[in-house]
Design a protein around this motif. Structure first.
Motif, PDB file in Angstrom:
ATOM      1  N   CYS A   1       0.833  -1.208   0.000  1.00  0.00           N
ATOM      2  CA  CYS A   1       0.000   0.000   0.000  1.00  0.00           C
ATOM      3  C   CYS A   1       0.865   1.255   0.000  1.00  0.00           C
ATOM      4  N   LEU A   2       1.948   1.221   0.777  1.00  0.00           N
ATOM      5  CA  LEU A   2       2.846   2.367   0.822  1.00  0.00           C
ATOM      6  C   LEU A   2       3.528   2.583  -0.518  1.00  0.00           C
ATOM      7  N   VAL A   3       3.908   1.482  -1.171  1.00  0.00           N
ATOM      8  CA  VAL A   3       4.536   1.592  -2.488  1.00  0.00           C
ATOM      9  C   VAL A   3       3.580   2.241  -3.472  1.00  0.00           C
ATOM     10  N   VAL A   4       2.338   1.772  -3.467  1.00  0.00           N
ATOM     11  CA  VAL A   4       1.345   2.322  -4.388  1.00  0.00           C
ATOM     12  C   VAL A   4       1.133   3.805  -4.121  1.00  0.00           C
ATOM     13  N   LEU A   5       1.027   4.171  -2.845  1.00  0.00           N
ATOM     14  CA  LEU A   5       0.817   5.568  -2.489  1.00  0.00           C
ATOM     15  C   LEU A   5       1.998   6.420  -2.927  1.00  0.00           C
TER      16      LEU A   5
ATOM     17  N   TYR B   1      11.340  -2.074  -2.360  1.00  0.00           N
ATOM     18  CA  TYR B   1      10.546  -0.872  -2.080  1.00  0.00           C
ATOM     19  C   TYR B   1      11.349   0.379  -2.416  1.00  0.00           C
ATOM     20  N   LEU B   2      12.623   0.397  -2.002  1.00  0.00           N
ATOM     21  CA  LEU B   2      13.465   1.559  -2.266  1.00  0.00           C
ATOM     22  C   LEU B   2      13.629   1.787  -3.764  1.00  0.00           C
ATOM     23  N   ARG B   3      13.847   0.720  -4.519  1.00  0.00           N
ATOM     24  CA  ARG B   3      14.023   0.888  -5.964  1.00  0.00           C
ATOM     25  C   ARG B   3      12.752   1.416  -6.619  1.00  0.00           C
TER      26      ARG B   3
ATOM     27  N   GLU C   1      10.565   3.293  -5.130  1.00  0.00           N
ATOM     28  CA  GLU C   1      10.461   4.673  -4.666  1.00  0.00           C
ATOM     29  C   GLU C   1      11.379   5.589  -5.472  1.00  0.00           C
ATOM     30  N   LEU C   2      12.615   5.149  -5.701  1.00  0.00           N
ATOM     31  CA  LEU C   2      13.574   5.972  -6.434  1.00  0.00           C
ATOM     32  C   LEU C   2      13.187   6.124  -7.905  1.00  0.00           C
ATOM     33  N   ALA C   3      12.734   5.040  -8.525  1.00  0.00           N
ATOM     34  CA  ALA C   3      12.403   5.077  -9.950  1.00  0.00           C
ATOM     35  C   ALA C   3      11.141   5.884 -10.223  1.00  0.00           C
ATOM     36  N   MET C   4      10.209   5.887  -9.280  1.00  0.00           N
ATOM     37  CA  MET C   4       9.005   6.724  -9.339  1.00  0.00           C
ATOM     38  C   MET C   4       8.081   6.401 -10.511  1.00  0.00           C
ATOM     39  N   CYS C   5       8.007   5.139 -10.880  1.00  0.00           N
ATOM     40  CA  CYS C   5       7.124   4.761 -11.989  1.00  0.00           C
ATOM     41  C   CYS C   5       6.294   3.530 -11.652  1.00  0.00           C
ATOM     42  N   GLY C   6       5.856   3.423 -10.412  1.00  0.00           N
ATOM     43  CA  GLY C   6       4.994   2.321 -10.021  1.00  0.00           C
ATOM     44  C   GLY C   6       5.755   1.097  -9.548  1.00  0.00           C
ATOM     45  N   ILE C   7       5.013   0.020  -9.313  1.00  0.00           N
ATOM     46  CA  ILE C   7       5.608  -1.220  -8.824  1.00  0.00           C
ATOM     47  C   ILE C   7       6.197  -2.001  -9.994  1.00  0.00           C
ATOM     48  N   LYS C   8       7.510  -2.101 -10.012  1.00  0.00           N
ATOM     49  CA  LYS C   8       8.209  -2.898 -11.018  1.00  0.00           C
ATOM     50  C   LYS C   8       9.278  -3.756 -10.348  1.00  0.00           C
ATOM     51  N   ASP C   9       9.144  -3.917  -9.056  1.00  0.00           N
ATOM     52  CA  ASP C   9      10.172  -4.587  -8.267  1.00  0.00           C
ATOM     53  C   ASP C   9       9.503  -5.182  -7.043  1.00  0.00           C
ATOM     54  N   GLU C  10       9.760  -6.451  -6.782  1.00  0.00           N
ATOM     55  CA  GLU C  10       9.131  -7.127  -5.650  1.00  0.00           C
ATOM     56  C   GLU C  10      10.144  -8.012  -4.940  1.00  0.00           C
ATOM     57  N   GLY C  11      10.003  -8.114  -3.623  1.00  0.00           N
ATOM     58  CA  GLY C  11      10.884  -8.955  -2.835  1.00  0.00           C
ATOM     59  C   GLY C  11      10.524 -10.424  -2.925  1.00  0.00           C
ATOM     60  N   LEU C  12      11.092 -11.222  -2.033  1.00  0.00           N
ATOM     61  CA  LEU C  12      10.972 -12.678  -2.111  1.00  0.00           C
ATOM     62  C   LEU C  12       9.659 -13.225  -1.573  1.00  0.00           C
ATOM     63  N   ILE C  13       9.015 -12.490  -0.687  1.00  0.00           N
ATOM     64  CA  ILE C  13       7.736 -12.909  -0.122  1.00  0.00           C
ATOM     65  C   ILE C  13       6.754 -11.762  -0.307  1.00  0.00           C
ATOM     66  N   VAL C  14       5.611 -12.049  -0.919  1.00  0.00           N
ATOM     67  CA  VAL C  14       4.633 -11.000  -1.211  1.00  0.00           C
ATOM     68  C   VAL C  14       3.246 -11.450  -0.773  1.00  0.00           C
ATOM     69  N   PRO C  15       2.307 -10.515  -0.616  1.00  0.00           N
ATOM     70  CA  PRO C  15       0.923 -10.911  -0.358  1.00  0.00           C
ATOM     71  C   PRO C  15       0.357 -11.628  -1.578  1.00  0.00           C
ATOM     72  N   LEU C  16      -0.686 -12.412  -1.379  1.00  0.00           N
ATOM     73  CA  LEU C  16      -1.266 -13.185  -2.478  1.00  0.00           C
ATOM     74  C   LEU C  16      -1.627 -12.311  -3.675  1.00  0.00           C
ATOM     75  N   GLU C  17      -2.017 -11.072  -3.414  1.00  0.00           N
ATOM     76  CA  GLU C  17      -2.402 -10.173  -4.506  1.00  0.00           C
ATOM     77  C   GLU C  17      -1.291  -9.985  -5.533  1.00  0.00           C
ATOM     78  N   LEU C  18      -0.041 -10.122  -5.092  1.00  0.00           N
ATOM     79  CA  LEU C  18       1.090  -9.937  -5.998  1.00  0.00           C
ATOM     80  C   LEU C  18       1.751 -11.250  -6.397  1.00  0.00           C
ATOM     81  N   GLY C  19       1.312 -12.367  -5.824  1.00  0.00           N
ATOM     82  CA  GLY C  19       1.891 -13.660  -6.167  1.00  0.00           C
ATOM     83  C   GLY C  19       1.393 -14.158  -7.514  1.00  0.00           C
ATOM     84  N   ALA C  20       2.080 -15.151  -8.065  1.00  0.00           N
ATOM     85  CA  ALA C  20       1.686 -15.713  -9.359  1.00  0.00           C
ATOM     86  C   ALA C  20       0.252 -16.228  -9.296  1.00  0.00           C
ATOM     87  N   GLU C  21      -0.576 -15.717 -10.193  1.00  0.00           N
ATOM     88  CA  GLU C  21      -2.002 -16.071 -10.261  1.00  0.00           C
ATOM     89  C   GLU C  21      -2.721 -15.862  -8.931  1.00  0.00           C
TER      90      GLU C  21
END
Length: 303
Positions: free
Chosen positions: A13-17, A223-225, A227-247
Motif C-alpha cells: 500500500c505504501l509503495v502504491v501511495l 521498495y526503495l528501488r 520509490e527511487l524510480a518513481m514509476c509504479g511497482i516494477k520490483d518485488e521482494g521474495l515474499i509477497v501478499p497473495l495479490e502480488l503472487g503468481a495467479e
C-alpha cells in the motif's frame, strides 16, 4: 503468517501511495535514442556487475583480467574480496567472467566508452541499506562480510540490468542489436534468478547481527528501488501478499514479475534514478558518484 501478511500488505500500500504521488513529477515514458546509444547505456550496469562480481570472488577486477575493456576508466572505489562459502564463490566468479563477455560483446558490436567511476565501498552499500530500512543499521551493513550479506548486496544489481534490457529491446530497430540484447537479457535473467533462489532458501533466516530476515531485506530493497524510480511497482521482494503472487495463489516470489508473470521493464531515466540513489536522472551519486557514461546518461547532466 498473519503478521507477515499484514506487514507486506501495508508495504505494498505504501509503495502504491508513494508511486502515485511521484508520478506527477517523474517521466516514465519512452526516450528518443538510436540502437547504439541504447546498448551503450547498458555498459554502465555491465561494468558495475563485472567489477562487483570479480572483486567479490577473486579480489581483483577488470584491470587484472581484461584491462582493455575498461577503456582507461578509473578503478572502482572500495571493492574487495568477500567472505563467501565455496559454492557461492564459484557462482559469483562465473558471473564475473560472464560480465567480461557481455562487455566485450557490446563494445565489439556498438563501441564503448571508458569505465565510469563506481563506489563499491562498504560505506556506500551501508548507506543504501540504511535508506532501504529507514534507519541506520548497527553495525553498518558490510556486503563483503559474509555470504548472505554479499548475496543481499548482489540482489541490488542484476535485476536492474534485467528490467533495463526488457525495456530496451522493443525500441531497438535493427536485428543485430535486438539479437545481442536478447542474448544479454537471457544471462542477466539467469543471474538474477540464481541470486534470488539462493536468498529464498534463507528467506526466513535473520541476518546476523540484525533482527531482520532475508525476506524483509529484499522487500525493503525492492521498495526503495520502486520509490527511487518513481514509476509504479516494477520490483518485488521474495515474499509477497497473495495479490502480488503468481495467479494470486502464492506468497512466494522467487521471480519478480507482473500479474501475467511477465518481466517488468524500466527506462534509462528510471535506472539512473535507482543507481544514482538520488531519485533523479539529473543528479549523480550513489554507485556512480560522477555520473554514468554514454550519450543517454550525459544528456541528463546539468549544465
Amino acid at each position: 503468517m498473519g503478521n507477515s501478511y499484514s506487514f507486506f500488505f501495508a508495504l505494498v500500500c505504501l509503495v502504491v501511495l508513494a508511486s502515485t504521488l511521484a508520478l506527477a513529477s517523474a517521466y516514465c515514458g519512452p526516450i528518443k535514442a538510436d540502437d547504439r546509444d541504447r546498448l551503450q547505456f547498458a555498459l554502465n550496469l555491465e561494468f558495475f556487475e563485472a567489477e562487483f562480481f570479480l572483486f567479490g570472488a577473486l579480489g581483483h577486477g577488470l584491470d587484472a583480467l581484461a584491462p582493455a575493456l575498461a577503456g582507461g576508466g578509473p578503478p572502482p572505489i572500495g571493492a574487495q574480496k568477500a567472505k563467501l562459502d565455496l559454492v557461492s564463490r564459484q557462482i559469483i566468479e562465473e558471473f564475473g567472467y560472464e560480465e567480461i563477455g557481455h562487455l566485450r560483446a557490446i563494445i565489439t558490436t556498438v563501441g564503448g566508452f571508458p569505465r565510469p567511476q563506481y563506489d563499491l565501498s562498504p560505506q556506500n552499500f551501508a548507506r543504501v541499506f540504511d535508506r532501504a530500512l529507514g534507519y541506520k543499521l548497527v553495525p553498518p551493513f558490510n556486503p563483503y562480510l559474509s555470504t548472505v550479506n554479499y548475496l543481499l548486496a548482489s540482489y541490488v544489481i542484476p535485476y536492474v540490468g534485467l528490467v533495463g534490457y526488457v525495456g530496451t529491446i522493443p525500441d531497438l530497430a535493427n536485428y543485430p542489436t535486438k539479437k545481442l540484447a536478447a542474448s544479454l537479457l537471457g544471462v542477466e535473467a539467469g543471474q538474477d534468478a540464481v541470486i534470488r533462489a539462493l536468498l529464498y532458501g534463507r528467506a526466513y533466516e535473520k541476518v546476523h547481527p540484525y533482527n531482520i530476515t532475508v525476506a524483509e531485506f529484499t522487500n525493503s530493497i525492492s521498495y526503495l528501488r520502486n520509490e527511487l524510480a518513481m514509476c509504479g511497482i516494477k520490483d518485488e521482494g521474495l515474499i509477497v501478499p497473495l495479490e502480488l503472487g503468481a495467479e494470486q495463489k502464492t506468497e512466494t516470489n522467487v521471480l519478480s514479475a507482473d500479474a501475467n508473470s511477465l518481466s517488468y521493464a524500466r527506462t534509462p531515466p528510471e535506472i539512473l534514478r535507482i543507481i544514482y540513489g538520488t531519485g533523479s536522472e539529473y543528479e549523480p551519486g550513489g554507485f556512480l558518484p560522477k555520473g554514468a557514461n554514454g550519450r543517454i546518461a550525459k544528456s541528463f547532466y546539468k549544465v
